[in-house]
Write a protein that holds these residues in place. Structure first.
Motif, short mmCIF file in Angstrom:
data_model
loop_
_atom_site.label_atom_id
_atom_site.label_comp_id
_atom_site.label_asym_id
_atom_site.label_seq_id
_atom_site.Cartn_x
_atom_site.Cartn_y
_atom_site.Cartn_z
N GLY A 1 0.94 -1.21 0.04
CA GLY A 1 -0.03 0.06 0.03
C GLY A 1 1.00 1.25 0.12
N ILE A 2 2.25 1.22 -0.31
CA ILE A 2 2.98 2.28 -0.60
C ILE A 2 2.70 2.93 -1.98
N GLU A 3 2.49 4.15 -2.03
CA GLU A 3 2.40 4.72 -3.34
C GLU A 3 3.96 4.77 -4.01
N VAL A 4 3.80 4.31 -5.29
CA VAL A 4 5.34 4.33 -5.84
C VAL A 4 5.31 5.11 -6.67
N SER A 5 6.31 6.33 -6.28
CA SER A 5 6.19 7.34 -7.43
C SER A 5 7.16 7.15 -8.37
#
Ligand code: XMP
Length: 315
Positions: free
Chosen positions: A180-184
């Motif tokens: 659930g980590i936003e991968v930028s």
């Protein structure tokens, strides 16, 4: 085929049985350190302290964004505002390599202090396979010296835990999405941050100017790319030059500062071609910078040099 669920099921108990006491990790908000922090946090909870060091040279809004993200991910974390210390240490430092050295050393000091206060026994790092393959160990030659390998002094008595050591970037990205980590897909950003985008000595005031200018460059180029006016460059930012020039403010002649815009296309940063940004987009950036920062900046120039002979950063 890499399965993030399987990887977690295998690694979490493994981390839990390895880390007996407390552990600490420095998190920059980048994908590797964030994934490592979340994984270890799932294994040992609040016995992990995640430290984010605000050097005063971060991008606009970055500290808040990382703080929010770590809160949302329920990671026990601490935002350390060490900006005063960094600006003090950088006072009068002009040479680019000295800036890098001062920042690296200061970072270690701040981090060590936090590790001691927390009584940490373990140091978690988000090292991934290409980091140590390229950096070499006893048997390999060093190709590039990476900041997160061997970046801590030998006398730090912490045992190293590197849960991502065998993963490659695409696998870490998969794992990040799973957690659930936003991968930028953000552009690369140098470790010494805005300090090497201020030509000459670093001050809080100049850091503020270049931070704002970088934010404007990012916003306008991203907008122009979204609107199909251009391809988003590989890297794009602003540099504050140590040159003052004459401008007009109302009826007065004033001396103002100069901002250079840099935007390049590249594959890996080893070589680069300057981006052919449409003039209308460059003009928008120039007008915004000189309007919104009119107390400080009255001239904007565009860097049309390739690498080589120039480098991407100016320092
Ligand atoms: P140059 O300026 O050498 O940069 O053409 C190539 C790429 O490396 C980044 N860069 C750094 N990254 N620490 C980093 O972590 C540094 O000291 C550093 N210096 C440059 C630069 O932003 C570009 O992406």
């Amino acid at each position: 085929m890499f399965d993030p669920q399987e990887f977690m099921e295998e690694m979490v108990p493994d981390i839990r049985s390895t880390i007996k006491g407390k552990a600490i990790i420095a998190c920059s908000g980048g994908v590797d350190s964030t994934v490592a922090a979340v994984m270890v946090s799932q294994a040992i909870g609040d016995r992990l302290l995640t430290v984010y060091v605000d050097t005063g040279m971060m991008r606009k809004g970055e500290t808040k964004t990382v703080d929010k993200m770590l809160s949302r991910l329920k990671v026990n974390h601490k935002i350390v505002d060490a900006s005063e210390e960094f600006f003090d240490a950088l006072k009068g430092v002009v040479d680019p390599e000295s800036k890098r050295k001062v920042i690296g050393e200061r970072f270690i000091r701040v981090f060590e202090r936090e590790a001691k206060q927390f009584h940490a026994d373990y140091l978690v790092q988000g090292t991934i396979a290409p980091d140590w393959i390229e950096s070499g160990d006893d048997t390999r030659d060093t190709i590039k010296s990476h900041h997160n390998v061997g970046g801590l002094p030998k006398d730090v008595q912490l045992r190293l835990v590197e849960p991502l050591r065998d993963l490659y970037k695409d696998e870490v990205r998969k794992l990040a999405r799973h957690l659930g980590i936003e991968v930028s897909e953000r552009q690369p950003f140098p470790g010494p941050a805005l300090a090497i985008r201020i030509m000459g000595p670093v001050t809080r005031e100049d850091a503020e100017i270049v931070r704002e200018a970088c934010a404007i460059v990012e916003e306008e180029l991203e907008r122009a790319a979204e609107q199909g006016k251009m391809v988003l460059p590989w890297q794009y930012f602003a540099i504050l030059l140590p040159v003052q020039s004459v401008g007009v403010h109302g009826d007065n002649r004033v001396y103002g500062k100069t901002i250079a815009i840099r935007a390049v296309q590249s594959i890996d940063g080893m070589s680069a071609a300057y981006s052919k940004v449409p003039h209308e987009v460059l003009e928008l950036i120039s007008v915004r910078i000189t309007n919104e920062m009119k107390r400080n900046v009255n001239r904007v120039v565009y860097d049309i040099t390739n690498k080589p002979p120039a480098t991407i950063e100016w320092e």
